[in-house]
Scaffold this active site. Structure first.
Site, short mmCIF file in Angstrom:
data_model
loop_
_atom_site.label_atom_id
_atom_site.label_comp_id
_atom_site.label_asym_id
_atom_site.label_seq_id
_atom_site.Cartn_x
_atom_site.Cartn_y
_atom_site.Cartn_z
N GLN A 99 0.76 -0.75 -0.04
CA GLN A 99 0.01 -0.39 0.21
C GLN A 99 0.50 1.23 0.05
OE1 GLN A 99 -2.39 1.42 3.26
NE2 GLN A 99 -4.01 1.23 2.03
N TYR A 174 -6.69 10.53 3.19
CA TYR A 174 -4.78 10.43 3.10
C TYR A 174 -4.57 11.40 1.58
CZ TYR A 174 -4.19 7.43 7.25
OH TYR A 174 -3.46 7.05 7.85
C1 LIG Z 1 -5.28 -2.12 14.18
C2 LIG Z 1 -5.53 -2.00 12.34
C3 LIG Z 1 -4.73 -0.65 11.52
C4 LIG Z 1 -5.28 -0.37 10.01
N1 LIG Z 1 -4.48 0.34 9.62
C5 LIG Z 1 -4.46 0.30 7.51
C6 LIG Z 1 -4.05 0.89 6.82
O1 LIG Z 1 -2.42 1.12 7.28
N2 LIG Z 1 -4.23 1.51 5.48
C7 LIG Z 1 -5.29 1.21 5.03
O2 LIG Z 1 -5.64 1.60 3.59
N3 LIG Z 1 -6.18 0.43 6.55
C8 LIG Z 1 -6.20 -0.13 7.61
N4 LIG Z 1 -6.68 -0.16 8.54
C9 LIG Z 1 -8.78 -0.31 7.89
C10 LIG Z 1 -8.76 -1.71 7.73
O3 LIG Z 1 -7.83 -1.43 5.88
C11 LIG Z 1 -10.05 -1.93 7.02
O4 LIG Z 1 -10.33 -0.47 6.09
C12 LIG Z 1 -11.10 -1.76 8.38
O5 LIG Z 1 -9.83 -2.69 9.62
C13 LIG Z 1 -12.38 -2.69 7.63
O6 LIG Z 1 -11.91 -4.07 7.35
P1 LIG Z 1 -12.01 -5.02 9.00
O7 LIG Z 1 -13.38 -4.86 9.07
O8 LIG Z 1 -12.06 -6.35 7.24
O9 LIG Z 1 -11.19 -4.97 9.67
C14 LIG Z 1 -6.08 -0.88 9.71
C15 LIG Z 1 -7.47 -1.12 10.73
C16 LIG Z 1 -6.61 -1.83 12.22
C17 LIG Z 1 -7.53 -2.46 12.78
#
Ligand SMILES: Cc1cc2nc3c(=O)[nH]c(=O)nc-3n(C[C@H](O)[C@H](O)[C@H](O)COP(=O)(O)O)c2cc1C
Length: 394
Positions: A99, A174
């Site tokens: 990413q 961002y």
């Molecule tokens: C601990 C954590 C760190 C995350 N860091 C990023 C990141 O660096 N870049 C990003 O696009 N999304 C980040 N997200 C968001 C996730 O990519 C995702 O969009 C969000 O958790 C929803 O998906 P899920 O329900 O499967 O967890 C982060 C989420 C969590 C929980």
């Protein structure tokens, strides 16, 4: 008939063993900005657990694109470490994506090359107050052109490090999302105003990255369906962005939402782990701010399985290109539903942090659902000692 999520598939030029992608979740495993053994093992483990592709989270395209100074940014020095990640992932049979992003106005990086950060328009930068970066300035034309070149160069280096795909971050507040959002982009030149103008920089980035990496590397874009606050980007614009990305030949869009500086928990849903976030915060000023204003500023959103599905469906109707459904996908049933709704891939974050073997388990029907309970303590853990599921300890 819907796709079999657990059978091999093509994501643009890249062959995947299945349609499940580990989405980017910031690892907090790059001390001094350098990929560590923990980062290698984290992604190797996810690959071993069966994902089709794993995504290394937020790598800034330049030193000024970091949200804080410890974050990894793309330069020759990180290539050997990243190569170890991609080699380990490939040995386990998965593909690897990186990413790439730029933080724009959203930064607390004290080591910026300019006194104040830059973005589409002049804004207050609450996130940077304790770091002495309380406001951010509007970028000049030359700075915009430089960012386009930085994305292209970073993507080129990602390919050199062995990545099969790059994911361009157009969401979550961002820089490229700041340009797309009418709330943060108040420019009066060719980069502001109409959606066509607000999308100009992201599309220039996509074009420059494609020109650099050529047809053999997959390009994904992570976009917002909604910013999640009044005046932000809404679904009709998100559909317009998807159409424009389709016209550019992007290989897939990962549909997300939320603006980290304003609506961070719109991204994830579920419990807001304020106490844990305060405990890991290093700045005393930020700690105090979180203690006194945290509940007011960080809104909580109830968790629902497949929470972006209603909005994502609208994008599905509007474009024919591959779409990745994300957000609260936690079970085999959810994955099958996504396929039945016409999505080409699913991306999972927390469910795989909690159960790295979930994909293999779902495919073999030995583990049908993740144990993740959306406590979101993993969000605090990434700033403590690296992202992990605390249910391991209980
Ligand atoms: C601990 C954590 C760190 C995350 N860091 C990023 C990141 O660096 N870049 C990003 O696009 N999304 C980040 N997200 C968001 C996730 O990519 C995702 O969009 C969000 O958790 C929803 O998906 P899920 O329900 O499967 O967890 C982060 C989420 C969590 C929980």
């Amino acid at each position: 008939m819907s796709q079999d999520a657990f059978a091999p598939a093509r994501l643009g030029p890249v062959g995947l063993r299945n349609r499940v992608i580990k989405t980017a979740t910031y690892e907090g495993m790059c001390p001094g900005g350098m990929p560590s053994d923990d980062l290698v093992e984290h992604h190797r483990r996810l690959a071993e657990g069966g994902v089709g592709m794993t995504t290394v989270a937020y790598c800034a395209v330049s030193a000024d694109g970091r949200t804080f100074a410890e974050q990894m940014h793309m330069h020759e020095g990180v290539l050997p470490g990243l190569r170890r990640v991609t080699d380990a992932v490939h040995r386990e049979g998965a593909a690897a994506s990186l990413q790439l992003g730029h933080c724009g106005t959203f930064t607390k990086n004290k080591a910026l090359s300019t006194v104040l950060p830059r973005g589409p328009s002049l804004v207050v930068n609450e996130y940077g107050i304790a770091a002495g970066k309380p406001i951010a300035l509007a970028m000049r034309q030359g700075e915009i052109a430089a960012v386009v070149a930085e994305f292209a160069r970073a993507a080129d280096l990602a390919v050199e490090a062995g990545f099969d795909a790059v994911e361009l971050h157009l969401g979550h507040g961002y820089l490229l999302s700041q340009f797309l959002s009418p709330a943060s982009n108040r420019r009066h030149d060719a980069y502001g105003g109409s959606l066509e103008n607000r999308a100009r920089l992201p599309l220039e980035v996509v074009r420059a990255v494609r020109a650099k990496v050529g047809p053999k590397t997959a390009i994904l874009c992570k976009t917002n369906l909604r910013d999640g606050f009044r005046g932000g980007l809404e679904l009709p614009d998100a559909v317009g962005v998807a159409r424009a990305l389709e016209a550019e030949g992007v290989d897939a869009i990962v549909l997300s939402g939320g603006f980290t500086s304003k609506t961070p928990f719109f991204l994830f849903r579920g419990r807001r782990p304020l106490a844990e976030m305060i405990a890991v915060e290093k700045s005393q000023l930020q700690k105090l701010a979180l203690r006194f204003f945290g509940k007011k500023v960080i809104r909580e959103y109830p968790f629902e399985e497949m929470f972006f599905l209603p909005e994502a469906r609208e994008v599905r109707r509007a474009v024919r290109m591959p779409l990745v459904l994300l957000g609260g996908i936690v079970s085999r049933e959810n994955v099958e539903r996504a396929m039945a709704e016409g999505f080409d891939f699913v991306a999972m974050g927390r469910a795989l942090i909690a159960n790295p073997d979930l994909v293999r388990g779902m495919a073999q029907r030995t583990l049908l659902r993740s144990r993740c309970n959306h406590c979101n303590i993993c969000v605090a853990e990434m700033d403590r000692s690296g992202v992990r599921c605390v249910l391991e300890d209980r």
